[in-house]
Design a protein around this motif. Structure first.
Motif, PDB file in Angstrom:
ATOM      1  N   VAL A 158     -23.517  -4.999 -16.811  1.00 22.80           N
ATOM      2  CA  VAL A 158     -23.199  -6.047 -17.788  1.00 22.80           C
ATOM      3  C   VAL A 158     -22.333  -5.507 -18.928  1.00 22.80           C
ATOM      4  N   PRO A 159     -22.734  -4.431 -19.613  1.00 20.10           N
ATOM      5  CA  PRO A 159     -21.875  -3.925 -20.695  1.00 20.10           C
ATOM      6  C   PRO A 159     -20.528  -3.415 -20.199  1.00 20.10           C
ATOM      7  N   ILE A 160     -20.478  -2.862 -18.985  1.00 20.68           N
ATOM      8  CA  ILE A 160     -19.199  -2.406 -18.446  1.00 20.68           C
ATOM      9  C   ILE A 160     -18.243  -3.582 -18.288  1.00 20.68           C
ATOM     10  N   LEU A 161     -18.748  -4.717 -17.792  1.00 23.17           N
ATOM     11  CA  LEU A 161     -17.911  -5.904 -17.601  1.00 23.17           C
ATOM     12  C   LEU A 161     -17.483  -6.516 -18.930  1.00 23.17           C
ATOM     13  N   VAL A 162     -18.340  -6.379 -19.939  1.00 22.03           N
ATOM     14  CA  VAL A 162     -18.048  -7.004 -21.238  1.00 22.03           C
ATOM     15  C   VAL A 162     -17.231  -6.085 -22.142  1.00 22.03           C
ATOM     16  N   GLY A 163     -17.417  -4.768 -21.998  1.00 21.38           N
ATOM     17  CA  GLY A 163     -16.723  -3.821 -22.858  1.00 21.38           C
ATOM     18  C   GLY A 163     -17.617  -3.192 -23.894  1.00 21.38           C
ATOM     19  N   SER A 188     -30.291  -5.977 -19.230  1.00 25.61           N
ATOM     20  CA  SER A 188     -29.138  -6.796 -19.626  1.00 25.61           C
ATOM     21  C   SER A 188     -29.057  -8.059 -18.787  1.00 25.61           C
ATOM     22  N   SER A 189     -28.860  -9.200 -19.453  1.00 22.48           N
ATOM     23  CA  SER A 189     -28.832 -10.483 -18.756  1.00 22.48           C
ATOM     24  C   SER A 189     -27.439 -10.809 -18.234  1.00 22.48           C
ATOM     25  N   PHE A 190     -27.362 -11.206 -16.956  1.00 22.66           N
ATOM     26  CA  PHE A 190     -26.100 -11.605 -16.345  1.00 22.66           C
ATOM     27  C   PHE A 190     -25.657 -12.992 -16.799  1.00 22.66           C
ATOM     28  N   ALA A 191     -26.604 -13.804 -17.278  1.00 18.74           N
ATOM     29  CA  ALA A 191     -26.286 -15.193 -17.612  1.00 18.74           C
ATOM     30  C   ALA A 191     -25.260 -15.307 -18.737  1.00 18.74           C
ATOM     31  N   PHE A 192     -25.158 -14.273 -19.575  1.00 22.78           N
ATOM     32  CA  PHE A 192     -24.289 -14.347 -20.750  1.00 22.78           C
ATOM     33  C   PHE A 192     -22.929 -13.669 -20.547  1.00 22.78           C
ATOM     34  N   ILE A 193     -22.661 -13.147 -19.338  1.00 24.57           N
ATOM     35  CA  ILE A 193     -21.451 -12.345 -19.143  1.00 24.57           C
ATOM     36  C   ILE A 193     -20.180 -13.112 -19.496  1.00 24.57           C
ATOM     37  N   ALA A 194     -20.001 -14.302 -18.929  1.00 29.72           N
ATOM     38  CA  ALA A 194     -18.772 -15.068 -19.159  1.00 29.72           C
ATOM     39  C   ALA A 194     -18.581 -15.379 -20.643  1.00 29.72           C
ATOM     40  N   ALA A 195     -19.667 -15.779 -21.296  1.00 32.06           N
ATOM     41  CA  ALA A 195     -19.586 -16.098 -22.723  1.00 32.06           C
ATOM     42  C   ALA A 195     -19.254 -14.864 -23.545  1.00 32.06           C
ATOM     43  N   MET A 196     -19.876 -13.721 -23.226  1.00 34.42           N
ATOM     44  CA  MET A 196     -19.616 -12.496 -23.983  1.00 34.42           C
ATOM     45  C   MET A 196     -18.194 -11.990 -23.759  1.00 34.42           C
ATOM     46  N   GLN A 197     -17.688 -12.125 -22.549  1.00 37.15           N
ATOM     47  CA  GLN A 197     -16.309 -11.716 -22.281  1.00 37.15           C
ATOM     48  C   GLN A 197     -15.335 -12.528 -23.115  1.00 37.15           C
ATOM     49  N   MET A 198     -15.579 -13.819 -23.196  1.00 39.13           N
ATOM     50  CA  MET A 198     -14.713 -14.685 -23.993  1.00 39.13           C
ATOM     51  C   MET A 198     -14.792 -14.344 -25.474  1.00 39.13           C
ATOM     52  N   LEU A 199     -15.991 -14.120 -25.983  1.00 36.66           N
ATOM     53  CA  LEU A 199     -16.170 -13.793 -27.400  1.00 36.66           C
ATOM     54  C   LEU A 199     -15.569 -12.427 -27.727  1.00 36.66           C
ATOM     55  N   MET A 200     -15.724 -11.458 -26.829  1.00 36.95           N
ATOM     56  CA  MET A 200     -15.152 -10.129 -27.061  1.00 36.95           C
ATOM     57  C   MET A 200     -13.626 -10.209 -27.147  1.00 36.95           C
ATOM     58  N   LYS A 201     -13.035 -11.022 -26.299  1.00 34.87           N
ATOM     59  CA  LYS A 201     -11.580 -11.142 -26.269  1.00 34.87           C
ATOM     60  C   LYS A 201     -11.044 -11.858 -27.490  1.00 34.87           C
ATOM     61  N   GLU A 202     -11.740 -12.896 -27.942  1.00 36.47           N
ATOM     62  CA  GLU A 202     -11.210 -13.746 -29.009  1.00 36.47           C
ATOM     63  C   GLU A 202     -11.671 -13.333 -30.408  1.00 36.47           C
ATOM     64  N   GLN A 203     -12.927 -12.832 -30.533  1.00 33.16           N
ATOM     65  CA  GLN A 203     -13.465 -12.574 -31.869  1.00 33.16           C
ATOM     66  C   GLN A 203     -14.080 -11.194 -32.040  1.00 33.16           C
TER      67      GLN A 203
END
Length: 431
Positions: A42-47, A78-93
């Motif tokens: 999960v953290p690897i995918l999110v950064g 680490s929860s997989f359910a939040f991956i898409a949301a965290m990726q978007m937030l990491m990229k934008e904010q």
């Protein structure tokens, strides 16, 4: 009979039994290795730094055990359910938005836990009867089946392309076969750690097949301090409305998973955790664990079905073993060499183990249906189970902006609605 006096006669170690010495270490390592791949993925995918995720999962698990008074053997990763949301937030904010989102999800859990405490948990029996729970639990396991199969078949190249690899399949199947053998034929202490033995032997097989990259192990330092992203120290937190609106609704998705896992644990341990320590306590423990994880810089955490699979296979339900795994995870977050070794476990080895773990979870759902003597000659039961299984395993997704509900959560929602609106008998059955 009080919960303290009750001991499950079908287990090797019950919830409050404490193993000793190397036996304790081996059993805890088994849980550590089982959750490791998913927790750091999960953290690897999110950064996010994987070391932080390990530390926060261990700390969150200890918080959960403390709040539930050491009565529930659950590991939180680490929860997989939040991956898409965290990726978007990491990229934008950036990361501060993710941290706020993680704190928000924890607060949602705490609010719901207070509501449950006031209203009781009797409504769960009406909202989630066995005909809904059984198929949903099956989806929890079977919904991950494709991931395990892909890990066993495909090698991911540097350019992101997936290449079918016969070596991968061989390693996965050998790992699977060895784990089954260890589980069926070993006795004594070795018979309690078939999953750990399967991972170790699978790793050695992977080395022989040349699919293990050992260079990162050589390059890694012995001591590596995780890059803790702590509010008020690393950065000054601010309010991100997008983070709140994006991640707060997903908390209800993971709550469904939380309840499903709790039902499986009830069956495994022959206890009723809805009553003792109470659903409000389990939700509060999960919520506080998410808040703590967010405060040290980790992603939101949730209970892991993989570790429940280990409980079912080994019949070792000790919370001391779970607590040991949590402590090891926290320590491991600081040991660069060990982190690198575990990160180097090839996907096919994890896949071979997952074939068993995910299947055990699915079988637990089937057992719920059998134990409650669900009659599938009734059209109502047949329709509810059918829709849950196909929607959940098929991965049907409903998306509105950055918020997406899919798989098990959507299947559970459909099952709850059908259970409420469908009559007990179809018109054709009344004739």
């Amino acid at each position: 009979m009080t919960e303290k006096k009750f001991r499950n006669p079908d287990v090797v170690l019950d919830i409050h039994d404490r193993p000793q010495g190397l036996k304790w270490l081996g059993l805890s390592l088994q849980h550590l290795f089982t959750m490791f791949g998913a927790t750091v993925l999960v953290p690897i995918l999110v950064g996010i730094n994987p070391g932080i995720a390990l530390f926060s999962s261990g700390l969150g698990t200890l918080v959960y055990l403390f709040v539930t008074k050491g009565k529930i053997p659950a590991y939180l990763g680490s929860s997989f359910a939040f991956i898409a949301a965290m990726q978007m937030l990491m990229k934008e904010q950036g990361y501060p938005a993710i941290a706020l989102g993680a704190l928000t999800t924890g607060i949602v859990y705490l609010i719901v836990s207070l509501i449950v405490k006031r209203s009781g948990s009797g409504w769960l029996d009406r909202l989630l009867p066995p005909i809904v729970v059984g198929p949903v639990v099956m989806v929890i396991g079977l919904g991950l089946a494709a991931n395990a199969a892909n890990q066993a078949m495909f090698e991911t190249l540097a350019n992101g392309q997936e290449l079918y690899n016969v070596k991968y399949i061989a390693v996965a199947l050998i790992t699977l076969a060895l784990t089954i053998f260890f589980n069926m034929y070993l006795k004594g202490f070795l018979g309690l750690i078939p999953i750990l033995l399967g991972i170790v032997c699978g790793y050695l097989i992977g080395l022989l097949f040349g699919i293990v990259d050992t260079q990162p192990i050589l390059d890694a330092p012995w001591f590596a301090l995780p890059d803790f992203q702590t509010p008020f120290i690393t950065y000054q937190p601010k309010f991100y409305l997008t983070a709140v609106l994006t991640m707060a609704p997903i908390a209800f998705v993971t709550m469904t998973e939380h309840i499903g896992h709790l039902m499986v644990l009830n069956k495994l341990t022959k206890r009723n955790f809805y009553e003792n320590p109470g659903l409000h306590k389990t939700l509060m423990g999960d919520g506080l664990a998410q808040i703590v994880a967010g405060l040290v810089g980790g992603p939101p955490v949730t209970s892991y079905g993989e570790n429940i699979g280990v409980l079912a296979i080994t019949r070792v339900h000790s919370v001391f073993v779970i607590g040991g795994a949590a402590t090891l995870a926290m320590v491991l977050g600081f040991v660069g060499k060990l982190t690198a070794i575990i990160q180097s476990i090839p996907g096919p080895v994890i896949a071979g183990i997952s074939f068993i773990l995910f299947g055990v979870i699915a079988s637990s759902g089937l057992k719920i249906l059998i134990d409650n003597q669900i009659d599938f000659n009734q059209k109502r039961n047949l329709l509810i189970a059918s829709v849950i299984l196909v929607v959940g395993i098929g991965g049907l997704t409903f998306q509105a902006g950055p918020v997406a509900v899919s798989g098990m959560a959507l299947a559970a929602l459909f099952g709850i609605v059908l259970n409420v609106v469908l009559p007990q008998k179809a018109k054709s059955e009344e004739e």
